[in-house]
Design an enzyme around this catalytic site. Structure first.
Site, PDB file in Angstrom:
ATOM      1  CB  ILE B  96      33.683 -28.590  71.376  1.00  0.00           C
ATOM      2  CG1 ILE B  96      33.209 -29.937  70.802  1.00  0.00           C
ATOM      3  CG2 ILE B  96      32.727 -27.468  71.001  1.00  0.00           C
ATOM      4  CD1 ILE B  96      33.161 -30.022  69.302  1.00  0.00           C
ATOM      5  CE1 TYR B 159      27.863 -25.816  62.290  1.00  0.00           C
ATOM      6  CE2 TYR B 159      26.611 -24.002  63.217  1.00  0.00           C
ATOM      7  CZ  TYR B 159      27.517 -25.031  63.371  1.00  0.00           C
ATOM      8  OH  TYR B 159      28.062 -25.276  64.603  1.00  0.00           O
ATOM      9  CD  GLU B 209      38.771 -18.404  59.719  1.00  0.00           C
ATOM     10  OE1 GLU B 209      39.239 -17.972  60.782  1.00  0.00           O
ATOM     11  OE2 GLU B 209      37.582 -18.753  59.599  1.00  0.00           O
ATOM     12  CG  HIS B 247      57.239  -5.290  61.105  1.00  0.00           C
ATOM     13  ND1 HIS B 247      56.493  -4.931  60.013  1.00  0.00           N
ATOM     14  CD2 HIS B 247      57.467  -4.161  61.799  1.00  0.00           C
ATOM     15  CE1 HIS B 247      56.290  -3.625  60.039  1.00  0.00           C
ATOM     16  NE2 HIS B 247      56.866  -3.126  61.114  1.00  0.00           N
TER      17      HIS B 247
END
Lengths: 402, 290
Positions: B96, B159, B209, B247
């Site tokens: 976690i 959630y 994401e 870059h």
């Protein structure tokens, strides 16, 4: 965390990486004194005046100037110090406002006396997410934008992966030097350069080193002419000396203030502010603002403890942005109880007095129903929602009236 | 059936007596999770939350047969804790802890190569098999036992998806929070594969994401191996391009790490991609009822 060129070079030098020497200056007088000292120390005839800001492409924007005489050092220092330097990497790009130059370095001219005998290379070190190993990326095409090189001539970009348990091996540094076409003294110099550079990367818990250009001088020395250094924020606890190099002048002032409150905030250009718990949900909330006809004005993750104090600080930060026409608060209460957050919103609203933009509060999770009641009965001009879609519809409605 | 954790998992908590460890261990026990003990070096022999405390993970494996571990150890020592669990023979390690230095994880990942175990995380909400085992920090009550598997890189956004699935009248088989760090033990593809092979999962929700290529890799695997529908969402469609100075990262990261690029690849691979995070549960219900 990003370092300035002069800070990065000092770090490299402490690990034995050869660099183009330079001296930091904040004023024209300091620049002249730096030039005199540099001449005495290195014997350089000319000097390069380089703006120190956190952005690449400084040369193209007029922030790096070769100065052939003491008078030219003075002139260039005067022009560059205090200028708003615009590069493709400053806020808003070349059409944006640019970044204020507060300091410069006066650096030795390492290309003299035999400019034509010099050769520029590209070297970077970073962690490759794909292989989960550190990798050294290098090319004979130095001094150019490496993304362009990778696109047009991918065969000229080489990668050397490093075994995490064994570290960089001698044969790997030789392979790099051979692939760069070096021989003799320059070959040896490059193997040493790469070995020291990698040691510095691991030793400082860096997330990226980019040396562009890495130069072979007329007399076959290998050194870093420029360097970009990014450090792993999570590892700064091991490096208090490096953590102290943070330059908050280079960061957005509101973001610095937010960080002091332990709020993760990024300022954007839109008209709908948001306050969310969790980074993923915060990004998703920005997306839903856009789908509802607005533009996100910020990213703001209030973290795990969204109590009244933090909510109030978050409000203050969002309200500094005059473009904000509405605020969407989206909290998914897991461990955090929604009724506490709701009370926090109500208290903060009252403490702040005149909030002139409509506020939409969406609270879901633990005690969401009690929370909705607190908001609805507060008598404040706050719209409440429980489903994410309801919140999205409220954003559309509120913007239509604004 | 379910994946990774169930009612028979013998779970220990590393960092058991600390503030975070204590709080969440209490929540997990309350949910009915089979916590068999915990580890805090130097506190072995004590009892905490009515469970035995051990000095080492090895001791917990030998004495109470622990096979799963959840880690709440502070970032400075968390990499070490993962390696200790792997060395002791723990099969599922769920970390976690947020904020572990990347170079620590480079070493941990290499150390785990020849070990017979699976790491989930770090920087993740954990793994949840509703009605059987809550091995993480997620709120238990929003879950409902069922047949939808969820894979996600984020906490609260997971959630949100769980809640939508429950409100749409369905439930979850197992929810896997893989974590948001650059190096994670279980990738999106690994987690999707586990759920695809689980006979008690009928549909999969995959939430990603911006950054990295994990979703693109998973999408290509799904194209070849899918036997059940997948609904996908990528957070960060409106996120500004990373403000990095150099870059170098861009060359390595490739051009697949924007939300737009990922969503296109996912759609091309047959995933039901939703643009709005409010439509995740609804879309899953529609796809399954077709």
């Amino acid at each position: 965390m990003n370092l300035h060129e002069y800070q990065g070079k000092a770090l490299l030098k402490s690990y034995g990486v050869a660099i183009q020497e330079g001296i930091l200056a904040h004023t024209v007088e300091e620049a002249l004194a730096a030039f005199d000292k540099l001449q005495a120390d290195t014997g350089t005839e000319m000097a390069v005046v380089k703006a120190q800001i956190h952005a690449g492409g400084r040369g193209k924007g007029g922030g790096v100037k070769l100065s052939k005489t003491r008078a030219e050092v003075e002139e260039n220092a005067r022009n560059i110090l205090g200028m708003m330097l615009k590069t493709p990497q400053t806020p808003g790009g070349v059409d944006g406002p640019g970044k204020l130059v507060r300091k410069i370095i006066v650096a030795e001219d390492v290309y003299a006396p035999d400019f034509d005998a010099c050769k520029e290379y590209y070297v970077s070190v970073l962690m490759d997410r794909e292989t989960k190993r550190n990798v050294i990326v290098y090319s004979t095409e130095g001094g150019m934008d490496i993304e362009t090189v990778a696109e047009e001539t991918p065969e000229l970009v080489h990668k050397e992966y490093i075994d995490p348990t064994l570290g960089l091996q001698g044969f790997q540094t030789r392979k790099i030097a051979f692939n760069l076409g070096l021989s003799g003294v320059a070959f040896k110099g490059m193997t040493k350069f790469i070995a020291s550079l990698y040691k510095a990367f691991v030793g400082s818990d860096a997330s990226m080193f980019e040396i562009n250009p890495c130069l072979k001088t007329g007399d076959d020395r290998i050194l870093a002419v420029d360097c970009k250094v990014a450090l792993d924020d999570n590892a700064l606890f091991r490096h208090p000396d490096l953590a102290a190099l943070r330059d908050t002048d280079e960061e957005d002032p509101t973001e610095v203030e937010a960080k002091a409150f332990e709020l993760n905030y990024v300022n954007l250009d839109g008209n709908v502010g948001c306050m969310v718990n969790g980074a993923g949900l915060a990004m998703a909330t920005m997306d839903i603002i856009k789908l509802s006809g607005g533009e996100p004005a910020n990213f703001l993750d209030v973290g795990g403890t969204a109590n009244a104090e933090r909510v109030e600080k978050a409000f203050r930060i969002i309200l500094k942005d005059k473009k904000v026409k509405a605020i969407l608060i989206n909290i998914f209460g897991g461990i955090v109880r929604c009724d506490r957050v709701a009370q926090g919103v109500v208290d903060a609203y009252k403490n702040l007095g005149n909030i002139n933009v409509p506020i939409i509060v969406r609270l879901q999770g633990t005690n969401a129903d009690i929370a909705k009641k607190i908001i609805d009965e507060s008598g404040l001009e706050v719209h409440s929602a429980t489903l994410l879609q309801e919140a999205a519809d409220l954003v559309t409605k509120v913007l239509a009236k604004a | 059936m379910s994946v990774l954790v169930n009612k028979d998992s013998k779970i220990i908590v590393q960092g058991f007596t600390g503030k975070e460890g204590s709080f969440h261990a209490g929540q997990m026990i309350e949910y009915g999770t089979n916590i068999v003990g915990g580890v805090t070096p130097g506190k072995g022999g004590q009892t905490h939350l009515e469970k035995p405390v051990f000095n080492t993970v090895k001791e917990a494996v030998d004495k109470v047969g622990a096979d799963t571990s959840i880690i709440f150890v502070p970032p400075k020592f968390a990499g070490d804790a993962v390696m200790e669990a792997a060395e002791a023979g723990i099969k599922v390690i769920i970390c976690i802890t947020e904020g572990i230095p990347v170079q620590d994880m480079v070493k941990v990942k290499a150390y785990l190569n020849d070990k017979d175990c699976r790491l989930v995380g770090p920087n993740c909400p954990g793994v949840m098999t509703p009605g059987e085992a809550k091995v993480g920090i997620m709120p238990g009550f929003i879950h409902n036992p069922g047949r939808i598997g969820i894979v996600s890189r984020s906490g609260t956004l997971t959630y949100e998806a769980v809640d939508q699935v429950t409100k749409a009248g369905m439930g979850q088989s197992t929810c896997i929070g893989i974590g948001g760090d650059p190096i994670v033990g279980t990738t999106t593809k690994d987690a999707v594969q586990l759920l695809m092979e689980d006979p008690e999962t009928d549909g999969i929700i995959m939430i990603g994401e911006i950054g990295g290529s994990m979703e693109a890799d998973a999408a290509r695997w799904i194209k070849e191996h899918a036997t059940k529908p997948v609904v996908g969402f990528i957070a960060g469609q409106t996120a500004p391009k990373g403000r990095t100075m150099g870059h170098a990262g861009a060359i390595i990261g490739g051009d697949e790490d924007t939300a737009e690029a990922k969503m296109k690849i996912m759609a091309d691979c047959g995933i039901h991609v939703v643009k709005s995070p409010a439509h995740i549960g609804k879309t899953m219900a529609e796809v399954l009822n077709k």
